[in-house]
Write an enzyme that holds these catalytic residues in place. Structure first.
Site, PDB file in Angstrom:
ATOM      1  N   ASP A 236       0.894  -1.141  -0.101  1.00 37.94           N
ATOM      2  CA  ASP A 236      -0.003   0.205   0.099  1.00 37.94           C
ATOM      3  C   ASP A 236       0.985   1.070   0.061  1.00 37.94           C
ATOM      4  O   ASP A 236       0.518   2.462  -0.806  1.00 37.94           O
ATOM      5  CB  ASP A 236      -0.987   0.017   1.120  1.00 37.94           C
ATOM      6  CG  ASP A 236      -1.888  -1.097   0.945  1.00 37.94           C
ATOM      7  OD1 ASP A 236      -2.497  -1.481   0.134  1.00 37.94           O
ATOM      8  OD2 ASP A 236      -2.078  -1.650   2.343  1.00 37.94           O
ATOM      9  N   HIS A 263      -5.780  -3.888   5.598  1.00 38.49           N
ATOM     10  CA  HIS A 263      -5.337  -3.899   4.025  1.00 38.49           C
ATOM     11  C   HIS A 263      -6.621  -4.502   3.379  1.00 38.49           C
ATOM     12  O   HIS A 263      -6.559  -5.911   2.946  1.00 38.49           O
ATOM     13  CB  HIS A 263      -4.060  -4.954   3.934  1.00 38.49           C
ATOM     14  CG  HIS A 263      -3.784  -5.072   2.514  1.00 38.49           C
ATOM     15  ND1 HIS A 263      -3.188  -4.392   1.602  1.00 38.49           N
ATOM     16  CD2 HIS A 263      -3.556  -6.344   1.973  1.00 38.49           C
ATOM     17  CE1 HIS A 263      -3.010  -4.974   0.557  1.00 38.49           C
ATOM     18  NE2 HIS A 263      -3.614  -5.870   0.767  1.00 38.49           N
TER      19      HIS A 263
END
Ligand SMILES: NC(=O)C1=CN([C@@H]2O[C@H](COP(=O)(O)OP(=O)(O)OC[C@H]3O[C@@H](n4cnc5c(N)ncnc54)[C@H](O)[C@@H]3O)[C@@H](O)[C@H]2O)C=CC1
Ligand SMILES: O=C([O-])CC(=O)C(=O)O
Length: 406
Positions: A236, A263
């Protein structure tokens, strides 16, 4: 070509050409060290260009010049050159998969790794044979099937778990729960039995649930150390850095965007207001970048059209997190990464944020990242909590319903 593949450089030799780590801006540290991995065998020329971003042209000219004599010398050796720095054992569980294979290659390039244990339920022998021919320091061993799992974990310092099924178009990460929850549970049971002091990196989705499952298993086994269990959310950050640099026309190596929460979907929250170097965004840019970072996994799943999810960028991100962990284990006191860990930053038991890594795992959670947020970010933190809470509770309930054998 032969000379290039025989070149052997260590992090230390690359670093000695430029500023010390402590002289570099924080945002550069991971990239500096991670880029320097490539000096340990592959793509030497490209890496020199890349590293010149950090070390300056003169230093890089010296570095380039020094490649040739070292390469010539080492090409006369018939066996692997073992660096004195290489002293950590890393195990990759799921090593024959889409992430596992390129991740194994990248970890094989680390000068800090002495032994690389590749475990999978099938097809890992060939991967290990192939990889073992790279003349980088680590010894590669393969382990196939449950009967060899305990051996794969003996003496290991860092265990990385990318085992499990990936998404297909139309699926959420949570749709993987039914298969991957059991896989992670079994593997973490073995970790608890065989290398309870290792750092554990969980990649298998849904990370928001598989990390709580792992924590519960370790608790039931009486070996839970919250400082050593990590959900890998580095991808990310890697994506946020890439997209922000592209959008704002910044030099990629300079950009560092903390990503917090979890996530999956809206639980992935890039804190664009905390971007380094300081940069301003319009409201539209914030909205567009946030949504793109949150949906980046789906972007890849759709582009792959049924052939899986992100593997190469994930391997890159996971290798960065492995290298950061090894540096921390090796005594580097300047290592920071975003990761999904047990946390008191919010009322939720787990939360992704920047943490300082040390020899014993998480040394500090960087609480200042959640202070001074914009109104958009504050609202987004509140909005992600119900979904993240539900995913965490789902993982805990799963593990509690099927307690481990003592
Ligand atoms: N945390 C993150 O940012 C990301 C996580 N992922 C997740 O990583 C996981 C793996 O993805 P891919 O490598 O693309 O899948 P893949 O299907 O290509 O590879 C998975 C590997 O795991 C192995 N495996 C299955 N059960 C196992 C067991 N019990 N023990 C050991 N190995 C086992 C398979 O044989 C296969 O080699 C997925 O759950 C995916 O959603 C993927 C991308 C990013
Ligand atoms: O999207 C997926 O299923 C894989 C993943 O976690 C990512 O790429 O971030």
């Amino acid at each position: 070509m032969a000379a290039m593949s025989a070149a052997t450089f260590s992090v230390g030799s690359a670093a000695s050409f430029g500023p010390k780590a402590s002289q570099l801006p924080q945002s550069k540290l991971s990239s500096v060290r991670f880029n320097s991995l490539s000096f340990n065998g592959l793509k030497a020329a490209t890496s020199v260009n890349c590293v010149s971003e950090f070390f300056g042209r003169e230093s890089c000219a010296a570095l380039r010049a020094s490649i040739v004599p070292k390469a010539q010398k080492s090409s006369q050796r018939s066996t692997n050159h073992f660096s004195p720095q290489a002293s950590y054992k890393v195990a990759i569980l799921g090593a024959a998969g889409g992430i596992g294979q390129p991740l194994s290659l990248l970890v094989k390039m680390s000068p800090l790794v002495s032994d690389l244990h590749l475990y999978d339920i099938a097809n890992v022998k060939g991967v290990a044979a192939d990889l073992s021919h790279c003349n980088t320091p680590s010894r590669v061993l393969d382990f196939t099937g449950e009967a060899e799992l305990a051996n794969a974990l003996q003496g290991v310092d860092v265990v990385v778990i990318p085992a499990g099924v990936p998404r297909k178009p139309g699926m959420t990460r949570d749709d993987l729960f039914n298969i991957n929850a059991s896989i992670v549970k079994k593997l973490v049971e073995a970790v608890a039995d065989n290398c309870p002091n290792a750092f554990i990196h969980i990649i298998s989705n849904p990370v928001n649930s598989t990390v709580p499952i792992a924590a519960e298993v370790l608790k039931q086994k009486g070996v839970y150390d919250p400082k050593k269990l990590f959900g890998v959310t580095t991808l990310d950050v890697v994506r946020a850095n890439t997209f922000v640099a592209q959008k704002k026309n910044l030099k990629l190596v300079d950009v560092d965007v903390p990503v917090v929460g979890g996530h999956a979907g809206i639980t992935i929250l890039p804190l664009l207001s905390k971007t380094k170097p300081s940069v301003s965004f319009t409201d539209e840019e914030v909205q567009e970048l946030t949504v793109r970072i949150q949906n980046a996994g789906t972007e890849v799943v759709e582009a792959k059209a049924g052939a899986g999810s992100a593997t190469l960028s994930m391997a890159y991100a996971a290798a960065r997190f492995v290298e950061s962990s090894l540096r921390a284990l090796d005594g580097d006191s300047d290592v920071y990464e975003c990761t999904f860990v047990e946390s008191e930053l919010t009322e939720l038991p787990f939360f992704a944020s920047r943490v300082k890594l040390g020899k014993n795992g998480v040394e500090a959670i960087i609480s200042s990242d959640l202070q001074g947020l914009t109104e958009y970010e504050q609202k987004a933190v509140e909005a992600l909590k119900p979904e993240l809470k539900a995913s965490i509770e789902k993982g805990i309930a799963f593990a509690q319903k099927q307690p481990v054998a003592a």
